[in-house]
Design a protein around this motif. Structure first.
Motif, short mmCIF file in Angstrom:
data_model
loop_
_atom_site.label_atom_id
_atom_site.label_comp_id
_atom_site.label_asym_id
_atom_site.label_seq_id
_atom_site.Cartn_x
_atom_site.Cartn_y
_atom_site.Cartn_z
N ASP A 63 -12.63 -9.26 -7.07
CA ASP A 63 -12.14 -8.84 -8.38
C ASP A 63 -10.70 -9.28 -8.62
OD1 ASP A 63 -14.53 -7.55 -8.87
OD2 ASP A 63 -13.82 -5.70 -7.94
N VAL A 65 -9.02 -12.20 -8.68
CA VAL A 65 -8.75 -13.28 -9.63
C VAL A 65 -9.01 -12.80 -11.04
CG1 VAL A 65 -9.47 -15.55 -10.40
CG2 VAL A 65 -9.20 -15.09 -7.96
N GLU A 66 -10.11 -12.11 -11.21
CA GLU A 66 -10.44 -11.62 -12.54
C GLU A 66 -9.37 -10.66 -13.04
OE1 GLU A 66 -13.98 -9.21 -14.90
OE2 GLU A 66 -14.19 -9.69 -12.78
N ALA A 68 -6.23 -10.46 -12.16
CA ALA A 68 -4.99 -11.17 -12.43
C ALA A 68 -5.08 -11.89 -13.78
CB ALA A 68 -4.71 -12.17 -11.32
N GLU A 69 -6.23 -12.46 -14.05
CA GLU A 69 -6.40 -13.14 -15.33
C GLU A 69 -6.34 -12.16 -16.48
OE1 GLU A 69 -10.06 -15.19 -14.90
OE2 GLU A 69 -9.17 -16.89 -13.84
N GLN A 70 -6.93 -11.00 -16.27
CA GLN A 70 -6.91 -9.99 -17.33
C GLN A 70 -5.48 -9.53 -17.59
OE1 GLN A 70 -9.61 -6.95 -16.07
NE2 GLN A 70 -11.41 -8.06 -16.78
N SER A 72 -2.69 -11.15 -16.98
CA SER A 72 -1.83 -12.19 -17.52
C SER A 72 -2.12 -12.43 -19.00
CB SER A 72 -2.00 -13.48 -16.73
OG SER A 72 -3.31 -13.97 -16.85
N SER A 73 -3.35 -12.13 -19.43
CA SER A 73 -3.72 -12.40 -20.80
C SER A 73 -3.69 -11.14 -21.66
CB SER A 73 -5.11 -13.03 -20.87
OG SER A 73 -6.07 -12.14 -20.37
#
Ligand code: ZN
Length: 92
Positions: A63, A65-66, A68-70, A72-73
């Motif tokens: 989880d 990477v997901e 971190a992407e959430q 950052s966005s």
């Protein structure tokens, strides 16, 4: 580094209680913190999301990477959590 006060559960890899884990704050947005947790047993590092006054829910490595992407966005907490997960007085 943070103390592990409030950290619950156990390491998903080795089963060591996370009360002995070390934590470092990676991101902090209002009452939500992304913590880097280092297991006191196997020294694995993983991320956990902590909302103040809510027990930490450790996430699986898959989880990370997901998450971190959430983060950052994300423009607001509502981008990260469903309304039912939020209990903030000023939540939109
Ligand atoms: Zn461990």
């Amino acid at each position: 580094m943070y103390g592990a006060e409030g950290l619950t559960g156990s390491c998903k890899a080795c089963g060591t209680t996370l009360e002995r884990a070390a934590m470092r704050e990676v991101r902090h947005f209002e009452e939500t913190r992304l913590l880097e947790v280092t297991c006191g047993g196997c020294k694995r590092t993983f991320l956990a999301i902590h909302v103040d006054a809510v027990p930490i829910d450790a996430v699986n490595m898959e989880d990370v990477v997901e998450a971190a992407e959430q983060l950052s966005s994300a423009r607001s907490l509502s981008d990260l959590f469903s309304p039912g997960d939020l209990d903030l007085p000023d939540a939109a």
